[in-house]
Design a protein around this motif. Structure first.
Motif, short mmCIF file in Angstrom:
data_model
loop_
_atom_site.label_atom_id
_atom_site.label_comp_id
_atom_site.label_asym_id
_atom_site.label_seq_id
_atom_site.Cartn_x
_atom_site.Cartn_y
_atom_site.Cartn_z
N ALA A 232 39.16 7.37 74.99
CA ALA A 232 38.88 8.74 74.53
C ALA A 232 38.94 8.77 73.01
O ALA A 232 39.76 8.09 72.40
N VAL A 233 38.05 9.54 72.39
CA VAL A 233 38.03 9.66 70.93
C VAL A 233 37.98 11.13 70.55
O VAL A 233 37.29 11.93 71.19
N THR A 234 38.73 11.48 69.52
CA THR A 234 38.73 12.85 69.01
C THR A 234 38.19 12.82 67.58
O THR A 234 38.79 12.18 66.71
N PRO A 235 37.08 13.47 67.32
CA PRO A 235 36.50 13.41 65.98
C PRO A 235 37.30 14.23 64.98
O PRO A 235 37.90 15.25 65.33
N ILE A 236 37.31 13.75 63.72
CA ILE A 236 37.87 14.53 62.62
C ILE A 236 36.78 15.48 62.13
O ILE A 236 35.68 15.05 61.81
N CYS A 237 37.10 16.74 62.08
CA CYS A 237 36.11 17.73 61.65
C CYS A 237 35.71 17.47 60.20
O CYS A 237 36.56 17.28 59.33
N GLY A 238 34.42 17.43 59.94
CA GLY A 238 33.92 17.16 58.60
C GLY A 238 32.92 18.19 58.12
O GLY A 238 32.25 18.84 58.92
N VAL A 239 32.85 18.34 56.81
CA VAL A 239 31.92 19.28 56.18
C VAL A 239 31.09 18.53 55.14
O VAL A 239 31.65 17.76 54.34
N ASP A 240 29.80 18.71 55.15
CA ASP A 240 28.94 18.17 54.11
C ASP A 240 28.82 19.21 52.99
O ASP A 240 28.24 20.28 53.18
N VAL A 241 29.41 18.89 51.84
CA VAL A 241 29.33 19.79 50.68
C VAL A 241 28.04 19.45 49.92
O VAL A 241 27.90 18.36 49.38
N MET A 242 27.11 20.39 49.92
CA MET A 242 25.81 20.19 49.27
C MET A 242 25.84 20.87 47.90
O MET A 242 25.94 22.10 47.81
N ASP B 285 40.50 17.26 45.45
CA ASP B 285 41.24 17.93 46.51
C ASP B 285 42.11 19.03 45.92
O ASP B 285 42.08 19.29 44.70
N ASP B 286 42.91 19.68 46.78
CA ASP B 286 43.69 20.82 46.31
C ASP B 286 44.85 20.42 45.40
O ASP B 286 45.51 21.28 44.82
N LYS B 287 45.08 19.09 45.25
CA LYS B 287 46.10 18.61 44.32
C LYS B 287 45.48 18.08 43.04
O LYS B 287 46.13 17.38 42.26
N LYS B 288 44.18 18.35 42.86
CA LYS B 288 43.41 17.97 41.68
C LYS B 288 43.18 16.47 41.57
O LYS B 288 42.89 15.95 40.49
N ASN B 289 43.32 15.77 42.70
CA ASN B 289 42.98 14.34 42.72
C ASN B 289 41.48 14.19 42.87
O ASN B 289 40.87 14.82 43.74
N VAL B 290 40.86 13.35 42.02
CA VAL B 290 39.42 13.11 42.11
C VAL B 290 39.15 12.21 43.30
O VAL B 290 39.63 11.08 43.37
N ILE B 291 38.38 12.70 44.27
CA ILE B 291 38.05 11.93 45.47
C ILE B 291 36.86 11.01 45.19
O ILE B 291 36.86 9.85 45.59
N ALA B 292 35.85 11.54 44.52
CA ALA B 292 34.65 10.74 44.24
C ALA B 292 33.89 11.38 43.09
O ALA B 292 34.01 12.58 42.82
N THR B 293 33.09 10.55 42.40
CA THR B 293 32.23 11.02 41.32
C THR B 293 30.86 10.37 41.46
O THR B 293 30.77 9.15 41.64
N GLU B 294 29.81 11.18 41.38
CA GLU B 294 28.44 10.66 41.45
C GLU B 294 27.57 11.41 40.44
O GLU B 294 27.93 12.48 39.97
N MET B 295 26.41 10.81 40.16
CA MET B 295 25.43 11.47 39.30
C MET B 295 24.42 12.22 40.18
O MET B 295 24.03 11.71 41.24
N SER B 296 24.02 13.38 39.76
CA SER B 296 23.04 14.15 40.53
C SER B 296 21.70 13.44 40.53
O SER B 296 21.31 12.79 39.55
N ASN B 297 20.96 13.56 41.64
CA ASN B 297 19.68 12.87 41.76
C ASN B 297 18.57 13.65 41.05
O ASN B 297 18.85 14.64 40.34
N ALA B 298 17.34 13.24 41.26
CA ALA B 298 16.20 13.86 40.56
C ALA B 298 16.06 15.34 40.90
O ALA B 298 15.47 16.11 40.13
N LYS B 299 16.60 15.74 42.05
CA LYS B 299 16.55 17.15 42.46
C LYS B 299 17.82 17.90 42.06
O LYS B 299 18.00 19.05 42.46
N GLY B 300 18.67 17.25 41.28
CA GLY B 300 19.90 17.90 40.85
C GLY B 300 20.95 17.98 41.94
O GLY B 300 21.88 18.78 41.84
N GLU B 301 20.84 17.13 42.96
CA GLU B 301 21.69 17.27 44.15
C GLU B 301 22.70 16.14 44.27
O GLU B 301 22.45 15.00 43.90
N VAL B 302 23.85 16.49 44.83
CA VAL B 302 24.88 15.53 45.22
C VAL B 302 25.47 16.03 46.54
O VAL B 302 25.65 17.24 46.72
#
Length: 400
Positions: free
Chosen positions: A188-198, A219-236
């Motif tokens: 049996a597997v229980t998924p961790i609920c996830g959200v795609d932040v667009m 996160d809510d403790k101000k830890n940087v989880i990830a950093t990326e550059m926006s693509n040609a459409k300005g999206e991450v």
């Protein structure tokens, strides 16, 4: 509706098999069958019309609306040994022509055990032909988006064979088969609920989409989880956990950096419009006027808000390559004179180092600690917290 079942079984039940005299045996294929329930009794078992004695079809999975049947087969037209196919189930009980799901799902290896989720677009399947953890791995793909299949990763997949995932969205639980312990067992597997932040980075004045902007999620403790550059459409896009608050930081040369709240969400998506203001700095004859770069009490590190302001100064100095700046750092009047002088000196050096770290030559920026000698608000020992904060500041004087 609970009254129709599809299943796979050996074709010898249909008296379809190939004799092998040397082995003194009969070899059959795997066929797909349909059964219906009438009055509480299962019966009316029929073989599906696209079965054939030259290949096998198995692992049927029916869409929630009953209109599409997914299955695995090594029928002609397969990309690899066994591929995943689909066929339309018509209202009159007939079937369309089986269609291969193509190379986003199938490979030159084997793909099998399809399971179509209740949303009629998410397909789970097992593959031995994609780059995975080992053996059969379980993948998922959104058939409606044209995206690539993604490996579900650990702990769903292991170095052994992991396959036949099904998922009950109402109960929030799934089941899979695996030989990770040496035998084929059900887990049996229980998924961790996830959200795609667009995140869409835009020019706040024109609405123009901004590419190559630096976008971080914290996160809510101000830890940087990830950093990326926006693509040609300005999206991450970032994948985060449900029901947790996050903050997005966005910055780009020529624009004021800013932070944007991501509220708690159960998903599946959360949209953030990261609108950045073009830098519009007042440059006087003897001073670059920024919003006050405040410091926390008794600290000399640059705050995120302070960094956004200093980025404006960096942009001004890049646009005026002859400009030389003196940073004057001030403290409030709490603490001794000598201590405050040393604290302001550390703040000045911290500010200078930040500017240099952004590509400004060291001979164009210097700093001086003023301690509590030049308060912005001369309130003596009766200052409010707001007045104390106003006195903890930096000023940027044009030397040349």
């Amino acid at each position: 509706d609970g009254n129709t079942a599809y299943f796979a079984s050996e074709s010898y039940k249909e008296k379809v098999s190939e004799k092998d005299k040397k082995a003194n045996a009969k070899f059959s294929q795997v066929y797909l069958f349909k059964a219906t329930k009438n009055g509480g009794t299962w019966g009316n078992i029929t073989a599906l019309p696209f079965n054939d004695k030259t290949f096998s079809s198995s692992n049927p999975s029916l869409s929630r609306d009953g209109k599409t049947l997914y299955f695995s087969s090594n029928r002609p037209g397969s990309i690899g040994g066994v591929d995943i196919w689909k066929v339309a189930v018509n209202e009159d009980g007939t079937y369309g022509e089986p269609q291969n799901l193509g190379n986003k799902v199938n490979t030159e290896g084997n793909e099998s055990f399809p399971y179509i989720a209740d949303d009629n677009k998410t397909l789970y399947f097992a593959s031995s032909g994609k780059q995975g953890l080992g053996g059969l791995d379980i993948y998922q793909i959104d058939l409606s988006s044209g995206s690539d299949a993604s490996n579900l990763g650990k702990p769903v997949n292991t170095e052994k064979d992991d396959f036949a995932l099904s998922f009950n969205s109402v109960k929030g639980v799934g089941f899979l088969s695996s030989n990770r312990n040496g035998n084929d067992d059900i887990f049996a597997v229980t998924p961790i609920c996830g959200v795609d932040v667009m995140i869409a980075v835009t020019n706040a004045k024109t609405g123009e989409l901004l590419s190559n902007a630096s976008v971080s999620i914290l996160d809510d403790k101000k830890n940087v989880i990830a950093t990326e550059m926006s693509n040609a459409k300005g999206e991450v896009k970032y994948r985060v956990e449900c029901d947790k608050p996050y903050v997005v930081q966005a910055s780009k040369d020529g624009y004021e950096g800013n932070t944007f709240a991501v509220n708690k969400s159960k998903g599946p998506t959360a949209k953030v419009d990261a609108a950045l203001q073009p830098i519009d700095v007042i440059v006087k004859e003897d001073e670059v006027v920024l919003k006050d770069v405040y410091f926390e009490f008794n600290k000399s590190n640059i705050t995120q808000e302070g960094a956004f302001e200093l980025d404006k100064l960096v942009q001004v100095m890049k646009n005026n390559d002859k400009m030389v700046i003196l940073v004057k750092a001030h403290t409030d009047n709490r603490g001794g004179d000598k201590y405050n002088l040393n604290l302001s000196d550390r703040r000045a050096k911290s500010t200078v180092q930040y500017i240099i770290s952004k590509g400004i030559a060291a001979n164009r920026i210097s700093g001086k600690g003023m301690g509590e000698l030049e308060p912005k608000v001369d309130c003596g020992d009766k200052c409010t917290e707001e007045q104390y904060a106003q006195n903890r500041r930096s000023e940027f004087l044009i030397v040349k």
